[in-house]
Every structure is written in structure tokens, then in C-alpha cells.
Design a protein around this motif. Structure first.
Motif, PDB file in Angstrom:
ATOM      1  N   UNK A   1       1.143  -1.048  -0.008  1.00  0.00           N
ATOM      2  CA  UNK A   1       0.199   0.079  -0.080  1.00  0.00           C
ATOM      3  C   UNK A   1       0.952   1.311  -0.033  1.00  0.00           C
ATOM      4  N   UNK A   2       0.723   2.213  -0.834  1.00  0.00           N
ATOM      5  CA  UNK A   2       1.722   3.322  -1.288  1.00  0.00           C
ATOM      6  C   UNK A   2       0.800   4.498  -1.343  1.00  0.00           C
ATOM      7  N   UNK A   3       1.548   5.581  -0.865  1.00  0.00           N
ATOM      8  CA  UNK A   3       1.211   7.046  -1.204  1.00  0.00           C
ATOM      9  C   UNK A   3       2.367   7.669  -1.540  1.00  0.00           C
TER      10      UNK A   3
ATOM     11  N   UNK B   1      -2.518  15.319   0.289  1.00  0.00           N
ATOM     12  CA  UNK B   1      -2.974  14.003   0.397  1.00  0.00           C
ATOM     13  C   UNK B   1      -3.396  13.953   2.167  1.00  0.00           C
ATOM     14  N   UNK B   2      -4.477  13.811   2.422  1.00  0.00           N
ATOM     15  CA  UNK B   2      -5.169  13.957   3.837  1.00  0.00           C
ATOM     16  C   UNK B   2      -6.231  13.135   4.016  1.00  0.00           C
TER      17      UNK B   2
ATOM     18  N   UNK C   1      -0.921  14.781   5.446  1.00  0.00           N
ATOM     19  CA  UNK C   1      -1.646  15.027   7.077  1.00  0.00           C
ATOM     20  C   UNK C   1      -2.761  13.953   7.193  1.00  0.00           C
ATOM     21  N   UNK C   2      -2.896  13.930   8.408  1.00  0.00           N
ATOM     22  CA  UNK C   2      -3.822  12.957   8.838  1.00  0.00           C
ATOM     23  C   UNK C   2      -3.918  11.533   8.293  1.00  0.00           C
ATOM     24  N   UNK C   3      -2.814  10.938   8.267  1.00  0.00           N
ATOM     25  CA  UNK C   3      -2.731   9.538   7.873  1.00  0.00           C
ATOM     26  C   UNK C   3      -3.004   8.440   8.991  1.00  0.00           C
ATOM     27  N   UNK C   4      -3.762   7.406   8.723  1.00  0.00           N
ATOM     28  CA  UNK C   4      -3.753   6.634  10.014  1.00  0.00           C
ATOM     29  C   UNK C   4      -3.673   5.112   9.527  1.00  0.00           C
TER      30      UNK C   4
END
Length: 83
Positions: free
Chosen positions: A11-13, A25-26, A64-67
Motif C-alpha cells: 500500500x503506497x502513497x 493527501x489527507x 496529513x492525517x494518515x492513519x
């Protein structure tokens, strides 16, 4: 929802900020994922400050806001990779 990956990249961003672009990306949440035989488990790839200085350009990457929760990796070469 359960996610199953593998074999493959995981799984990649990324690649955030490449080519002097702005990349936002948030609010990404990955929950209950099984990664088997992947090259990377979870990867976040941005263009680093060192590379920016070398190329004399400014990249703008804003993850931001990656979980991530309840991840299982089995046979992954790099379970967590942040570039």
C-alpha cells in the motif's frame, strides 16, 4: 473493510511533490489490512529536502492525517517505508 494485498508492492502513497508540484493527501485511513509477500508493506514517498537542494527546486508535499491500524505483514521486505 478487510484489505488483502500480495504479492506486489503493498500500500503506497507517493510520489508527493514531484516536478515542483503541490501534492495534498489527507484523511487517509487504512484499517485491517493483510500484506503477504509484498516488497513494501506501507510506503509514503515524498521528494526529500536533500533532493530539492540538489535539483535547486522546491517541492511541496503535504501528507496529513494518515492513519494505519491493525496491519499484518508476512514476508514483506520493508514492512514500513517513509521516504
Amino acid at each position: 473493510m478487510d484489505v488483502t494485498c500480495g504479492p506486489g508492492h503493498g500500500i503506497s502513497i507517493g510520489s508527493l511533490g514531484k516536478g515542483n508540484s503541490k501534492a495534498y493527501v489527507e484523511n487517509v485511513m487504512v484499517n485491517k489490512a493483510n500484506l503477504t509477500g509484498t516488497t513494501n508493506g506501507v510506503r509514503i514517498k515524498t521528494w526529500t529536502m536533500k533532493l530539492q537542494r540538489y535539483l535547486k527546486v522546491m517541492f511541496k508535499a503535504f501528507p496529513t492525517k494518515l492513519s494505519y491500524a491493525e496491519l499484518t505483514t508476512k514476508g514483506s521486505l520493508l514492512p514500513l517505508l517513509v521516504l
